[in-house]
Design a protein around this motif. Sequence first.
Motif, PDB file in Angstrom:
ATOM      1  N   GLN A  74       0.830  -1.208   0.000  1.00 60.39           N
ATOM      2  CA  GLN A  74       0.000   0.000   0.000  1.00 60.39           C
ATOM      3  C   GLN A  74       0.860   1.252   0.000  1.00 60.39           C
ATOM      4  N   LEU A  78       1.027   4.169  -2.941  1.00 65.05           N
ATOM      5  CA  LEU A  78       0.711   5.539  -2.530  1.00 65.05           C
ATOM      6  C   LEU A  78       1.859   6.489  -2.851  1.00 65.05           C
ATOM      7  N   TYR A  88      -1.376   5.358 -13.094  1.00 66.95           N
ATOM      8  CA  TYR A  88      -1.699   4.008 -12.647  1.00 66.95           C
ATOM      9  C   TYR A  88      -0.972   2.979 -13.510  1.00 66.95           C
ATOM     10  N   THR A  91       2.708   2.852 -12.555  1.00 60.87           N
ATOM     11  CA  THR A  91       2.821   2.191 -11.253  1.00 60.87           C
ATOM     12  C   THR A  91       2.611   0.694 -11.390  1.00 60.87           C
ATOM     13  N   LEU A 106      -4.348   1.698  -3.861  1.00 57.99           N
ATOM     14  CA  LEU A 106      -4.304   3.139  -3.625  1.00 57.99           C
ATOM     15  C   LEU A 106      -5.514   3.582  -2.821  1.00 57.99           C
ATOM     16  N   ARG A 110      -5.211   5.093   0.950  1.00 54.14           N
ATOM     17  CA  ARG A 110      -5.712   6.443   1.273  1.00 54.14           C
ATOM     18  C   ARG A 110      -6.729   6.388   2.403  1.00 54.14           C
TER      19      ARG A 110
END
Length: 131
Positions: A74, A78, A88, A91, A106, A110
Amino acid sequence: MFRAGTNLRAWLFTIMRNIYINSMRAKSASAEHAQQSLDDAQARVPTPADIATPEAILGAKDIVSALDQLSVSQREVLVLVALEGMSYLETAQITGVPTGTVMSRLARSREKLRRILNAKPGRPAGLRRVK
């Protein structure tokens, strides 16, 4: 190997990520490692000379502490999306997971970050709640 026509930035971040993961696997989960993580987190917190107000200092420490409570996957997503400004797709290429997984991680990171920061007891009144 890098192939012409592909995303160089994603390729480089993938290498950096793999080096980081390999180094983390090599370290044991000893008290020394835990202390090193704490020292690293404290080293990343801005000093009073860098920030003008005590509230800002406490807020930065709260954020670093909250980030440390996220899982590695996570936190990784992030940081890549929110701090590095990667898409995205970039990533997903770096982490080696589908784009949907990136979006899911994500969203979960968050939300967990919000819960951690909003549940912080004794938070100074000057800090706004994360929405």
